[in-house]
Design an enzyme around this catalytic site. Structure first.
Site, mmCIF file in Angstrom:
data_model
loop_
_atom_site.group_PDB
_atom_site.id
_atom_site.type_symbol
_atom_site.label_atom_id
_atom_site.label_comp_id
_atom_site.label_asym_id
_atom_site.label_seq_id
_atom_site.Cartn_x
_atom_site.Cartn_y
_atom_site.Cartn_z
ATOM 1 C CG ASN A 255 37.439 46.399 0.512
ATOM 2 O OD1 ASN A 255 37.634 46.909 1.604
ATOM 3 N ND2 ASN A 255 37.722 45.132 0.268
ATOM 4 C CE LYS B 277 37.650 46.116 4.926
ATOM 5 N NZ LYS B 277 38.148 45.153 3.890
ATOM 6 C CD GLU C 70 41.363 43.746 4.770
ATOM 7 O OE1 GLU C 70 41.910 42.648 4.832
ATOM 8 O OE2 GLU C 70 40.291 43.953 4.152
ATOM 9 C CE LYS D 260 35.633 39.365 7.673
ATOM 10 N NZ LYS D 260 36.895 39.219 6.914
ATOM 11 C CG ASP E 123 39.627 37.211 6.264
ATOM 12 O OD1 ASP E 123 38.395 37.323 6.149
ATOM 13 O OD2 ASP E 123 40.427 37.666 5.431
ATOM 14 C CD GLU F 195 38.853 35.890 1.022
ATOM 15 O OE1 GLU F 195 39.882 36.583 1.075
ATOM 16 O OE2 GLU F 195 37.774 36.228 1.560
ATOM 17 C CD GLU G 274 39.552 20.923 9.604
ATOM 18 O OE1 GLU G 274 39.964 21.514 10.618
ATOM 19 O OE2 GLU G 274 38.468 20.286 9.567
#
Length: 690
Positions: free
Chosen positions: A213, A293, A297, A371, A376, A404, A522
């Protein structure tokens, strides 16, 4: 136990405890010679000399190969003119790629202990071989009778930094950037060199040093304003065999070029990018290329001009091709404003729908970066069907080392087992055996480029990763993409011995913590593949309806009747049809769909019975209790190591595990209370919250 130096990580060179072993290492590495004269070979020799000094107290002399009279290590390149190397190893040249290496013990004459030869087809290979030899000594392995042949499975082995020039790091959980501060490069690049050592030691050969970004100031990185510092950074990386890439803003011709358009088919735009590329390669002849990118977004891209991704990528590829540069084009593209009430539109479908129609249209120096899953970087999601959907396009698998959605390096979550599952996944795209590993490295379709990239987890924290155990993910990433056949357990054991101790008690305890951590995380967070139950702003902590699917926000479609997303072919979004058989049929039926992905593919009643014999709602309740208990047990296991682990690391890990224990209870209580209210079904044993 001596205090730790933050830059060491797994390059921790403690004094060898055994006098006999120290003597063996001194004899084997009595001198270090390089056959050839390149910066990378000099780096290899220096690294070995410093490792020897720290581990044995003996600093071997650096000599030219022709002056090595007795025992010692010769580091060189096959075909580089050294007869000893070519004669001893030349027959194995076909077994190693351009960046592979051979390590061999050679017999000495009477009374001599012999020599160790380290040779690659390139100086990078020789450097990787040198780090391998050092790794053996760190683990207290004998050096006699060595015969090691290694070659990397992936050509591109890349790290993506999501660093911003203000010093912040998007999805960074370990301090500020080591590259930037206050809108400019840091003046002291020592930490960058230390990072290059770590990356090179596990075989990383490429890095993009700014966020995908690309913000206002970072857009200028491709201009002459930053050329002088970029040259310095490239010089540091080059000494460790690492190529420099930059993330670029697709709208740069407008933002910094004075043009009124960034249309990829406009001749002025194409000329502008060609000029930028020429300037970069004039300053940095081995510059790697651009990471992009676009149209995702709210990032600018070719869609603005009615063009497609191939048009945009090929325009940049044309500018870089004369210099041997690559365009790495990310496939993370979806509609940000999707209304969750429109269940026919599915973000999971987006990458496949956008890119499969363009297969075969991308230039040969374009690589699509995909990915690992369709969403995501969730704690559990299926492998992206785009692997297997493209045959005539270069592909790179994108992983996320930074945690993340997996605890943000406050929680321990060893990710190598997850990555192993992705790499081993058989897409059946060309019949049985068409694994993601073979597709990503280019072997499945005989593509010229391929590899793996990952989002870095480091910052300027003393231990690099905020949580000392999170270093295992960065180390494990490098080792796994070099050789995907390595086991997650074997990699973890190796990291423990290098980073902490060769004491079997330490190895057993830490190995148990690491190997159980993904499943534990998890179990107290996202059940059965549903994902996303996190805060929309920082992606940390339980917030069942919080994620920014849109301004209405949810991903799980839980109501009073059931939970999960219908992605079936007959009644749902049709996402399951993007897979090859037998996965298409397996995922399409709730009876055959793996339980761990059930709610990703199906909306089922809370009373749906899993293979375990439990209902979905009981599974949710039970696993959240079990996960919280298991998280608490991690701390107890770690505390048993007091006195056996460096005190600084010990206390930091203990504080992190205490936070994880408490946070796991919060997850348990929030999730279970929510689903009790949503479903109207109480836990069968009357347990909801403590």
């Amino acid at each position: 136990m001596r205090a730790r130096i933050g830059s060491e990580a797994w390059l921790r060179y403690e004094t060898v405890e055994s006098e006999a072993l120290r003597e063996e290492y001194r004899n084997a590495c009595a001198a270090v010679a390089i056959a050839g004269e390149t910066k990378v070979l000099r780096t290899a020799a220096t690294e070995l000399k410093e490792a020897m000094r720290a581990m044995t107290g003996y600093s071997p002399e650096l000599v030219a190969a022709r002056d090595l009279e007795a025992s010692g290590v010769i580091i060189g390149v096959l075909g580089g003119g050294d007869a000893a190397i070519d004669g001893a190893i030349g027959g194995e040249a076909d077994a190693i790629g351009d960046e592979g290496y051979v390590i061999r013990s050679m017999r000495g004459s009477a009374g001599e202990s012999g020599r160790i030869l380290i040779a690659g087809k390139s100086d990078r290979g020789a450097l990787y071989g040198t780090f391998h030899l050092i790794r053996l000594m760190q683990q207290r392995e004998p050096l006699g009778g060595l015969h090691i042949v290694e070659t990397p499975a992936n050509g591109l082995r890349m790290i993506n930094q999501w660093d911003n020039m203000d010093g912040s790091i998007e999805r960074g959980y370990a301090g500020k950037s080591i590259f930037y501060r206050d809108g400019r490069f840091v003046e002291d690049l020592t930490r960058v060199r230390e990072y290059a050592r770590l990356l090179s030691s596990v075989g990383i050969n490429a890095i993009s040093i700014n966020n995908v970004n690309v913000h206002r100031e970072e857009t200028k990185l491709i201009t002459t304003a930053y050329e002088e510092t970029l040259v310095k950074v490239a010089d540091i990386l080059r000494a460790y065999g690492i190529g420099l890439f930059l993330s670029i803003n697709f709208a740069s011709p407008i933002a910094i070029g004075g043009l009124s358009t960034a249309d990829p088919l406009d001749p002025a735009v194409r000329g502008w990018w060609a000029e930028r590329a020429s300037d970069l390669y004039r300053a940095i002849p081995d510059f790697g290329g651009f990471l992009v990118k676009a149209d995702s977004e709210f990032r600018p891209g070719p869609f603005t001009y009615g063009r497609n991704h191939a048009d945009g990528a090929n325009m940049l590829a044309e500018a870089l091709a004369p210099h041997g540069g690559l365009v790495i084009w990310r496939c993370f593209v979806y509609n940000c404003l999707q209304d969750w009430r429109d269940r026919s539109t599915d973000r999971a479908r987006a990458a496949y729908d956008h890119f499969t129609p363009l297969d075969g249209q991308f230039a040969d120096n374009v690589i699509l970066q995909i990915k690992n899953g369709p969403m995501d970087f969730q704690v559990r999601e299926p492998v992206s069907p785009l692997f297997g959907g493209l045959r005539e396009t270069n592909q790179v698998l994108e992983l996320q080392i930074t945690q993340e959605y997996t605890g943000q390096q406050k929680h321990v979550c060893y990710l190598v087992p997850q990555w192993k599952e992705v790499l081993d996944f058989d897409t059946h795209a060309a019949g049985e055996g068409t694994t993601v590993a073979k597709i990503a490295n280019g072997g499945a379709w005989n593509r010229p480029y391929g590899g793996i990239a990952a989002v870095s987890n480091i910052g300027d924290d003393a231990c690099w990763t905020g949580h000392p155990l999170a270093q295992a993910n960065l180390y494990g990433y490098g080792r796994l993409i070099w050789n995907p056949s390595l086991t997650a357990e074997g990699i973890a054991s190796e990291w423990i011995r290098l980073s902490h101790s060769c004491d079997p008690a330490v190895e057993d305890a830490v190995l148990g913590i690491l190997m159980n951590s993904w499943g534990i995380y998890e179990s107290y967070t996202a059940p059965l593949g549903v994902g996303w139950m996190v805060s929309p702003n920082h992606h940390y902590g339980p917030n069942v309806d919080g994620y920014e699917y849109s301004k209405w926000g949810t991903y799980h479609f839980a109501d009073c009747r059931g939970i999960g997303v219908d992605r079936t072919i007959g009644t749902g979004t049709g996402y399951a049809a993007q897979y090859h058989s037998p996965w298409r049929e397996t995922y399409d039926s709730p009876e055959s769909c793996p339980d761990e992905l059930l709610l990703f593919f199906h909306h089922v009643p809370y009373t749906h019975v899993l293979r375990s014999g439990k209902t979905v709602i009981q599974h949710i309740y039970d696993t959240h209790f079990e996960g919280a208990e298991a998280a608490a047990a991690l701390l107890d296991e770690w505390l048993s190591l007091r006195g056996k682990i460096n005190e600084e690391d010990f206390e930091l890990v203990a504080s992190r595990l205490a936070e994880q224990r408490d946070h796991a209870k919060e997850w348990r209580d929030v999730i279970n209370t929510y689903f009790c209210r949503k479903s109207g079904i109480a836990d069968g044993q009357g347990r909801l919250i403590y």
